[in-house]
Design a protein around this motif. Structure first.
Motif, short mmCIF file in Angstrom:
data_model
loop_
_atom_site.label_atom_id
_atom_site.label_comp_id
_atom_site.label_asym_id
_atom_site.label_seq_id
_atom_site.Cartn_x
_atom_site.Cartn_y
_atom_site.Cartn_z
N SER A 138 0.98 -1.21 0.01
CA SER A 138 0.08 0.05 0.09
C SER A 138 0.90 1.17 -0.05
CB SER A 138 -0.92 0.17 1.23
OG SER A 138 0.26 -0.11 2.31
N ILE A 139 0.32 2.36 -0.33
CA ILE A 139 0.95 3.61 -0.13
C ILE A 139 0.13 4.45 0.71
CG2 ILE A 139 2.58 3.54 -2.23
CD1 ILE A 139 -0.07 5.30 -3.58
N GLU A 140 0.65 5.27 1.43
CA GLU A 140 0.02 6.11 2.52
C GLU A 140 0.72 7.35 2.60
OE1 GLU A 140 -0.49 3.78 6.28
OE2 GLU A 140 -0.60 1.93 5.26
N GLY A 141 0.25 8.37 3.08
CA GLY A 141 0.49 9.50 3.50
C GLY A 141 -0.38 10.59 4.00
N LEU B 78 -2.88 10.44 -8.20
CA LEU B 78 -1.87 9.56 -7.39
C LEU B 78 -1.53 8.30 -8.45
CD1 LEU B 78 -2.80 8.82 -4.05
CD2 LEU B 78 -0.97 10.03 -4.53
N ARG B 79 -2.62 7.99 -9.24
CA ARG B 79 -2.15 6.83 -10.18
C ARG B 79 -1.09 7.36 -10.89
NH1 ARG B 79 -6.13 3.38 -11.49
NH2 ARG B 79 -7.57 5.18 -11.52
N GLN B 80 -1.20 8.69 -11.76
CA GLN B 80 -0.20 9.21 -12.43
C GLN B 80 1.02 9.18 -11.87
OE1 GLN B 80 -0.83 9.62 -15.53
NE2 GLN B 80 -3.19 8.96 -15.52
N ASP B 81 1.05 9.57 -10.71
CA ASP B 81 2.42 10.15 -9.94
C ASP B 81 3.05 8.89 -9.75
OD1 ASP B 81 1.98 12.71 -9.96
OD2 ASP B 81 1.40 12.89 -7.80
N VAL B 82 2.37 7.95 -9.25
CA VAL B 82 3.09 6.56 -8.79
C VAL B 82 3.55 5.72 -10.19
CG1 VAL B 82 2.62 4.38 -8.16
CG2 VAL B 82 1.72 6.04 -6.71
N LEU B 83 2.85 5.90 -11.28
CA LEU B 83 3.42 5.51 -12.63
C LEU B 83 4.52 6.03 -12.90
CD1 LEU B 83 0.31 4.61 -15.01
CD2 LEU B 83 2.16 3.05 -14.19
N LEU B 84 4.65 7.25 -12.80
CA LEU B 84 6.00 8.03 -12.91
C LEU B 84 7.15 7.55 -12.16
CD1 LEU B 84 4.62 11.78 -13.81
CD2 LEU B 84 5.64 10.16 -15.46
N GLN C 215 -1.78 19.11 -1.44
CA GLN C 215 -0.35 19.20 -1.22
C GLN C 215 0.29 18.02 -0.24
OE1 GLN C 215 1.16 22.89 -0.29
NE2 GLN C 215 2.85 22.75 -1.84
N GLY C 216 1.17 17.16 -0.61
CA GLY C 216 1.83 16.26 0.55
C GLY C 216 2.50 15.09 -0.32
N THR C 217 2.70 14.30 0.17
CA THR C 217 3.69 12.82 -0.12
C THR C 217 3.00 11.77 0.44
OG1 THR C 217 5.68 14.57 0.32
CG2 THR C 217 6.21 12.03 -0.11
N VAL C 218 2.92 10.69 -0.59
CA VAL C 218 2.68 9.42 -0.25
C VAL C 218 3.61 8.37 -0.43
CG1 VAL C 218 0.12 9.79 -0.50
CG2 VAL C 218 1.31 9.00 -2.38
N SER C 219 3.90 7.43 0.50
CA SER C 219 5.12 6.60 -0.11
C SER C 219 4.66 5.33 0.34
CB SER C 219 6.18 7.15 0.87
OG SER C 219 6.08 7.01 1.93
N GLY C 220 5.37 4.17 -0.07
CA GLY C 220 5.19 2.83 0.33
C GLY C 220 6.25 2.01 -0.03
N GLU D 41 7.83 6.74 -3.78
CA GLU D 41 7.49 8.03 -3.19
C GLU D 41 6.71 8.94 -4.08
OE1 GLU D 41 9.82 9.55 0.11
OE2 GLU D 41 10.04 11.47 -1.06
N ALA D 42 5.77 9.48 -4.09
CA ALA D 42 4.96 10.34 -4.91
C ALA D 42 4.60 11.62 -4.15
CB ALA D 42 3.73 9.48 -5.55
#
Ligand SMILES: [Zn+2]
Ligand SMILES: [Zn+2]
Length: 181
Positions: free
Chosen positions: A46-49, A128-134, A63-68, A86-87
């Motif tokens: 999972s990713i959380e933030g 988030l989907r776009q950010d994680v894919l990048l 605005q923030g950061t999610v990571s996993g 980390e997105a």
């Protein structure tokens, strides 16, 4: 279900510009990004933030950061390789309803992923989907010099060797023919 990606911002939209609140974001990585190739046997990832939602002139700035962390398969030998994800999120979401009149408005923002819907729901899923894919590495190797799997018998050449003959480079085969004659 651990997904927590949608937030009702009706109150925040009524608050003065500069008001903010923090929300806890969580998502199942495989559901968020179905394209992701997790290693076989990789546990649930999972990713959380924590994301700050702030009222701005245009709408809500998220605005923030999610990571996993997760495990993806080595591109050569398929062994699981741990990767950190980390997105960064920094997007302005815009309303589709005028808070004062309740009438729908057409936002100038063309990306519908950044529209707050008619029920005042701000949805971070697409962003988030776009950010994680990048963020995801495309070509992961378990080690720089991974020898991979034998294309003939599938032996993991990091662990053992096999008796398969390597294919002869076609540039050499004509030379071999020449030598035979
Ligand atoms: Zn490998
Ligand atoms: Zn082999």
């Amino acid at each position: 279900m651990i997904d927590n990606l949608q937030f009702n911002v009706a109150q925040l939209m009524k608050d003065p510009v500069g008001s903010y609140r923090y929300v806890d974001v969580a998502a199942d990585l495989e559901e968020l990004v179905p394209d992701i190739e997790l290693a076989e046997g990789a546990g649930p990832s999972s990713i959380e933030g924590r994301v700050r939602l702030m009222r701005t002139n245009q709408g809500i700035l998220a605005q923030g950061t999610v990571s996993g962390e997760t495990e993806v398969a080595c591109a050569r030998c398929l062994a699981p390789v741990p990767v950190d994800i980390e997105a960064e999120v920094e997007e302005v979401f815009v309303p589709t309803i005028d808070m004062a009149t309740g009438r729908s408005i057409k936002p100038e923002e063309e990306d519908e992923a950044l529209w707050i819907d008619e029920h005042h729901i701000l949805d971070l899923t697409e962003v988030l989907r776009q950010d994680v894919l990048l963020e995801l590495p495309v070509h992961v190797l378990c080690k720089e010099d991974c020898r991979g799997l034998c294309p003939e018998c599938g032996t993991n050449l990091n662990e053992a060797s096999c008796d398969c003959k390597p294919d002869i480079d076609p540039r050499w085969s004509s030379l071999t023919d020449l030598l035979k004659n």
